[in-house]
Each structure stands twice: as C-alpha cells, then as structure tokens.
Design an enzyme around this catalytic site. Structure first.
Site, mmCIF file in Angstrom:
data_model
loop_
_atom_site.group_PDB
_atom_site.id
_atom_site.type_symbol
_atom_site.label_atom_id
_atom_site.label_comp_id
_atom_site.label_asym_id
_atom_site.label_seq_id
_atom_site.Cartn_x
_atom_site.Cartn_y
_atom_site.Cartn_z
ATOM 1 N N LYS A 1 47.798 30.203 35.785
ATOM 2 C CA LYS A 1 46.821 30.598 34.752
ATOM 3 C C LYS A 1 47.540 30.773 33.406
ATOM 4 C CE LYS A 1 42.963 31.426 35.022
ATOM 5 N NZ LYS A 1 41.716 30.601 34.977
ATOM 6 N N TYR B 1 49.613 32.004 41.350
ATOM 7 C CA TYR B 1 48.290 32.007 40.699
ATOM 8 C C TYR B 1 48.431 32.381 39.225
ATOM 9 C CZ TYR B 1 43.863 34.045 39.059
ATOM 10 O OH TYR B 1 42.769 34.378 38.305
ATOM 11 N N THR C 1 42.837 35.486 33.048
ATOM 12 C CA THR C 1 42.962 36.742 33.792
ATOM 13 C C THR C 1 44.018 37.655 33.165
ATOM 14 O OG1 THR C 1 43.794 37.590 35.908
ATOM 15 C CG2 THR C 1 44.575 35.432 35.285
ATOM 16 N N ASP C 2 43.895 38.946 33.439
ATOM 17 C CA ASP C 2 44.910 39.891 32.952
ATOM 18 C C ASP C 2 46.230 39.729 33.715
ATOM 19 O OD1 ASP C 2 44.136 40.956 35.413
ATOM 20 O OD2 ASP C 2 43.735 42.975 34.667
ATOM 21 N N GLU C 3 46.188 38.997 34.844
ATOM 22 C CA GLU C 3 47.394 38.891 35.677
ATOM 23 C C GLU C 3 48.517 38.130 34.979
ATOM 24 O OE1 GLU C 3 46.649 38.207 39.844
ATOM 25 O OE2 GLU C 3 44.621 38.987 39.678
HETATM 26 P P1 NAD Z 1 36.058 31.496 42.502
HETATM 27 O O1 NAD Z 1 37.232 31.125 43.346
HETATM 28 O O2 NAD Z 1 34.990 32.351 43.088
HETATM 29 O O3 NAD Z 1 35.356 30.187 41.950
HETATM 30 C C1 NAD Z 1 36.069 29.075 41.474
HETATM 31 C C2 NAD Z 1 35.119 27.902 41.361
HETATM 32 O O4 NAD Z 1 35.861 26.782 40.857
HETATM 33 C C3 NAD Z 1 34.513 27.462 42.707
HETATM 34 O O5 NAD Z 1 33.134 27.228 42.563
HETATM 35 C C4 NAD Z 1 35.262 26.179 43.039
HETATM 36 O O6 NAD Z 1 34.495 25.264 43.804
HETATM 37 C C5 NAD Z 1 35.550 25.629 41.642
HETATM 38 N N1 NAD Z 1 36.733 24.746 41.650
HETATM 39 C C6 NAD Z 1 37.950 24.984 42.217
HETATM 40 N N2 NAD Z 1 38.758 23.910 42.051
HETATM 41 C C7 NAD Z 1 38.053 22.995 41.342
HETATM 42 C C8 NAD Z 1 38.344 21.693 40.836
HETATM 43 N N3 NAD Z 1 39.541 21.126 41.058
HETATM 44 N N4 NAD Z 1 37.402 21.041 40.133
HETATM 45 C C9 NAD Z 1 36.188 21.608 39.920
HETATM 46 N N5 NAD Z 1 35.843 22.817 40.389
HETATM 47 C C10 NAD Z 1 36.760 23.515 41.072
HETATM 48 O O7 NAD Z 1 36.690 32.178 41.201
HETATM 49 P P2 NAD Z 1 36.155 33.379 40.301
HETATM 50 O O8 NAD Z 1 36.631 34.651 40.881
HETATM 51 O O9 NAD Z 1 34.707 33.183 40.027
HETATM 52 O O10 NAD Z 1 36.994 33.124 38.970
HETATM 53 C C11 NAD Z 1 36.504 32.254 37.965
HETATM 54 C C12 NAD Z 1 37.497 32.229 36.818
HETATM 55 O O11 NAD Z 1 37.686 33.540 36.289
HETATM 56 C C13 NAD Z 1 38.884 31.718 37.216
HETATM 57 O O12 NAD Z 1 39.371 30.904 36.180
HETATM 58 C C14 NAD Z 1 39.715 32.988 37.352
HETATM 59 O O13 NAD Z 1 41.061 32.742 37.074
HETATM 60 C C15 NAD Z 1 39.066 33.877 36.306
HETATM 61 N N6 NAD Z 1 39.140 35.329 36.561
HETATM 62 C C16 NAD Z 1 38.729 35.843 37.767
HETATM 63 C C17 NAD Z 1 38.773 37.233 37.968
HETATM 64 C C18 NAD Z 1 38.279 37.850 39.258
HETATM 65 O O14 NAD Z 1 38.411 39.078 39.437
HETATM 66 N N7 NAD Z 1 37.685 37.114 40.174
HETATM 67 C C19 NAD Z 1 39.240 38.077 36.946
HETATM 68 C C20 NAD Z 1 39.658 37.489 35.747
HETATM 69 C C21 NAD Z 1 39.595 36.129 35.547
HETATM 70 P P1 TYD Z 2 42.476 40.927 45.273
HETATM 71 O O1 TYD Z 2 41.030 41.223 45.457
HETATM 72 O O2 TYD Z 2 43.098 39.823 46.044
HETATM 73 O O3 TYD Z 2 42.696 40.742 43.706
HETATM 74 P P2 TYD Z 2 44.079 40.594 42.848
HETATM 75 O O4 TYD Z 2 45.212 40.438 43.752
HETATM 76 O O5 TYD Z 2 43.819 39.366 42.064
HETATM 77 O O6 TYD Z 2 44.158 41.837 42.024
HETATM 78 O O7 TYD Z 2 43.298 42.243 45.608
HETATM 79 C C1 TYD Z 2 43.034 43.482 44.949
HETATM 80 C C2 TYD Z 2 44.083 44.488 45.420
HETATM 81 O O8 TYD Z 2 43.855 44.740 46.825
HETATM 82 C C3 TYD Z 2 45.504 43.976 45.313
HETATM 83 O O9 TYD Z 2 46.359 45.057 44.951
HETATM 84 C C4 TYD Z 2 45.845 43.501 46.720
HETATM 85 C C5 TYD Z 2 45.016 44.435 47.603
HETATM 86 N N1 TYD Z 2 44.575 43.831 48.888
HETATM 87 C C6 TYD Z 2 44.844 44.493 50.096
HETATM 88 O O10 TYD Z 2 45.455 45.585 50.125
HETATM 89 N N2 TYD Z 2 44.416 43.896 51.261
HETATM 90 C C7 TYD Z 2 43.742 42.711 51.269
HETATM 91 O O11 TYD Z 2 43.401 42.202 52.379
HETATM 92 C C8 TYD Z 2 43.454 42.068 50.024
HETATM 93 C C9 TYD Z 2 42.719 40.763 49.978
HETATM 94 C C10 TYD Z 2 43.884 42.674 48.853
#
Ligand code: NAD
Ligand code: TYD
Length: 349
Positions: free
Chosen positions: A160, A156, A131-133
């Site tokens: 990561k 988190y 992630t970019d975070e």
């Molecule tokens: P998500 O939470 O929707 O899905 C995570 C999946 O991992 C789930 O299916 C869960 O059951 C599985 N999981 C969790 N713990 C586990 C374990 N111990 N063993 C096996 N499986 C396990 O997450 P997402 O939003 O789809 O993100 C997927 C990946 O992409 C992550 O690595 C996250 O850091 C990265 N990512 C997400 C975003 C975003 O905006 N959602 C952006 C950048 C990077």
């Molecule tokens: P989120 O979807 O949790 O992604 P991330 O924190 O990984 O960027 O949140 C996106 C933005 O929205 C973040 O600045 C936090 C804000 N946010 C709220 O203001 N209220 C909420 O209930 C949630 C879940 C997020």
C-alpha cells in the site's frame, strides 16, 4: 453527467461507497470495477444493483490492456480506487499477490487515467484509498499525521505504501490530479470474516475458539464503515489536488478489551449467561511483524473539510453485531468453500 469509476466496489468498504454514491448522486453514472476475488461479493450491493446509474464491470486491475480499454470505452471523469488485497495475514502467506494487485494494479489505473485524460485534466480526479498501516507502528503515545514518515512492516502495508508513492509521483511528474486518504481500521456490515471483528462474531456465535494473537495488547483505532464512506465523499468532492488526508475514528481499543466487549454483547443477544464466551478466548502465536498500535490524527480533515465521525462506537458496534446475526445467509455463503481451507491453514483450530 459525471462518470465515476469505483474499483473494489464489491468488497467491504467499496460496497458502502458505491451505495452512497449511487443513492446520493443520481446525476452521476457509477461504474463498479471488481475482479470478484474471495473478498468481492455482489450480494453486498443487491439493494442498489438495479438502479439505472449503477454499472458493474468485472475486470482485474492487473491486466493493463483491459483497464486501458475500459477507460477508452467509458471515458471516466473520476476514479475512486479501493480495489486491493487487504488482509495482513494473507500478505504474510502470499506477498506476490499483494504486489500485483496493490502496486501493479494501481499503476495500471494511473497509466490509463493519464493516457485518457492527457488532453484535458479539467475536473478530473484520481482518488486513491489507503491505510494508516503505511506509517508503521506507534508506541504508547502519539498519533499518525499526514507528515509522519512511511515505515511499513507487513507485505500488505509495504505494498500500500508503494502504491501511495506512485500516486504522488504521478501527481508530481505528470500533474495527474490525485488525492490520497489514509484511514484507520474499519468495522461494520459486509466485512469478510477473516478480519478481527466479523471473525470473532462468527466464532462466538458458533462456540469456536477466539484466536487472540500474542497477548491481545495491540491497539487499533476503529471507524464505522459508513463514516469512512462519508469521508471519502467529502474528500472526493472537496479535497485539494495533490494532498493527503488522514481519516480516523478517534476510538482506540486494545484488542483484548474490544474482544471482551464483543463477548458481552453477544452473550446477551444469544441468551447465554454473561461471560460464558470468555472461555473461548485462546491466546495463539503472535502475528509476525505485528504492529503494536495505530492511532490517527484526523485534525486536517476536520479543520479543512469539516468531516468528523458521526457514529458512536457503542451504537456502531451493536449495529454491526445485529447485522451479522441477522444475515446468516450472507455469512454462510462467504464462509463456505475456500474459506474453510483458509481457516484450517491459518489457525489449525
Ligand atoms: P476488501 O478485501 O473487503 O475488498 C477488496 C475488493 O477489491 C474486493 O471486492 C476484491 O474482489 C477487489 N479486488 C481485489 N483484487 C482485485 C483486482 N486485482 N482487480 C480488481 N478488483 C480486485 O477490502 P476493504 O477492507 O473493503 O478495503 C478497501 C480498500 O480500503 C483497500 O484499498 C484497503 O487497503 C483500504 N483500507 C481498508 C481498511 C479496513 O479496515 N478494511 C482501512 C483503511 C484502508
Ligand atoms: P485485522 O482485523 O486483521 O486488521 P489489521 O491487522 O489490519 O489491523 O486485525 C486487527 C487486530 O486484531 C490486529 O492487532 C490483529 C488482531 N487479530 C487477532 O488477534 N486474531 C485474529 O484472528 C485476527 C484476524 C486479528
């Protein structure tokens, strides 16, 4: 025939990656390994789960022996690692879970790959999705490059960041053929309604308060999830071993502006007079350690591997809203049971 292990394939982004690979590469065998936590949902894959090149493995990446045994049994040629605990707010409540899954789980996968591939690293690849975070928070200008120093603020992003360091260390120390990408915020179908966009769609639909953290001035760079899946396909096949690629949408939104846009679309689709749901906006205490702004410079990926996002935000946003409105059963299923407890504890609203 290539065997590819995709971890976290029942989650939001993972399910789009699994679908893309199963459909696009019938000559590959795709193994989706997932623990099925609250965020994992096999319903996300109901359209492809009968395909002969798709296999599901229920397992926890924290269990080293189980993971090693699965590598021994299936002899994967490649790994695309998405499994993670992914929600910042949950990491504030329960950091240990994030260290187990995101750090220990990743190292378990690295160890298994290293041990099984040790005699022949040819054509093997361990692709870690991050992630970019990890880069921390930006001021009002600038963007994250692959060379930006890591500066994570939440449990988190710290977990990561740690996993990214281990992946690089296994490349540098053991020559494991790794590649990493760091992506901005994703949106689209199948995202668990704890993250901003699906949570607010669900709340607007149900006339519930919209908990905006702080003043709503935080900025995120939003990418449509299918664009991310295509970037992952490109990097898996063409990325240089040992390299990192940033992925972004070039699409920055201040939270409050994004929320107002969402309200406009939903009021219209729900047949409410324009602006009705603005009254649901409720400013709440800011998230601890809340990063102000994320923005990605994805020029390396564009220049070297010719990937660019293709879905315009207006189009992707509308598609996303329609998906949640048309998939009431999915939303009901995932928001029943433990979701209600989480919601009460988190928002008390
Ligand atoms: P998500 O939470 O929707 O899905 C995570 C999946 O991992 C789930 O299916 C869960 O059951 C599985 N999981 C969790 N713990 C586990 C374990 N111990 N063993 C096996 N499986 C396990 O997450 P997402 O939003 O789809 O993100 C997927 C990946 O992409 C992550 O690595 C996250 O850091 C990265 N990512 C997400 C975003 C975003 O905006 N959602 C952006 C950048 C990077
Ligand atoms: P989120 O979807 O949790 O992604 P991330 O924190 O990984 O960027 O949140 C996106 C933005 O929205 C973040 O600045 C936090 C804000 N946010 C709220 O203001 N209220 C909420 O209930 C949630 C879940 C997020």
């Amino acid at each position: 025939m290539k065997k590819i292990l995709i971890t976290g394939g029942a989650g939001f982004i993972g399910s789009h990656v699994v679908r893309l690979f199963v459909n696009k590469y019938p000559e590959y065998e795709i193994f989706n390994l997932d623990k099925l936590t609250y965020a994992g949902n096999l319903e996300n894959l109901s359209d492809i789960d009968k395909k002969s090149n798709y296999h599901f493995l229920k397992a926890d990446i924290v269990e080293a022996e189980v993971i090693h045994r699965l590598f021994e049994e299936h002899r994967f040629d490649g790994v695309i690692h998405l499994a993670a605990e992914s929600h910042v707010d949950r990491s504030i409540t329960n950091p240990m879970e994030f260290i187990f899954t995101n750090v220990v789980g990743t190292v378990n996968l690295l160890n298994a790959a290293r041990s099984i591939w040790k005699d022949n690293l040819n054509d093997k690849r361990f692709y870690h999705i991050s992630t970019d975070e990890v880069y921390g928070s930006l001021g009002n200008s600038g963007s994250f490059k692959e060379t930006t120093p890591y500066n994570p603020h939440s449990p988190y992003s710290a977990a990561k960041a740690s996993s990214d360091h281990f992946v690089r260390a296994y490349h540098d120390t053991f020559q494991l053929p790794t590649v990493i990408s760091n992506c901005s915020n994703n949106y689209g179908p199948n995202q668990f309604p704890e993250k901003l966009i699906p949570l607010f769609i669900n709340n607007i639909k149900n006339n519930k308060p919209l908990p905006v953290y702080g003043q709503g001035i935080n900025v995120r760079d939003w990418l449509y999830v299918e664009d991310h899946a295509h970037a992952i396909d490109t990097i898996y096949h063409n990325g240089q071993i040992g390299e990192t690629y940033n992925i972004g949408g070039n699409n920055e939104w201040k939270n409050i502006d994004l929320i107002k846009q969402l309200i406009e679309i939903l009021d219209n689709k729900l047949g409410r007079p324009a602006g009705t749901s603005l009254a649901l906006i409720t400013y709440v205490t800011d998230r601890a350690g809340h990063d102000l702004r994320y923005a990605i410079d994805a020029s390396k990926l564009k220049n070297e591997l010719h990937w660019e996002p293709t879905v315009k935000f207006t189009e992707g946003f509308e598609k996303t809203v329609d998906w949640y409105l048309n998939n009431e059963k999915w939303l009901k299923n995932v928001t029943s049971g433990s979701y209600q407890d989480y919601y009460k504890k988190m928002y008390g609203l």
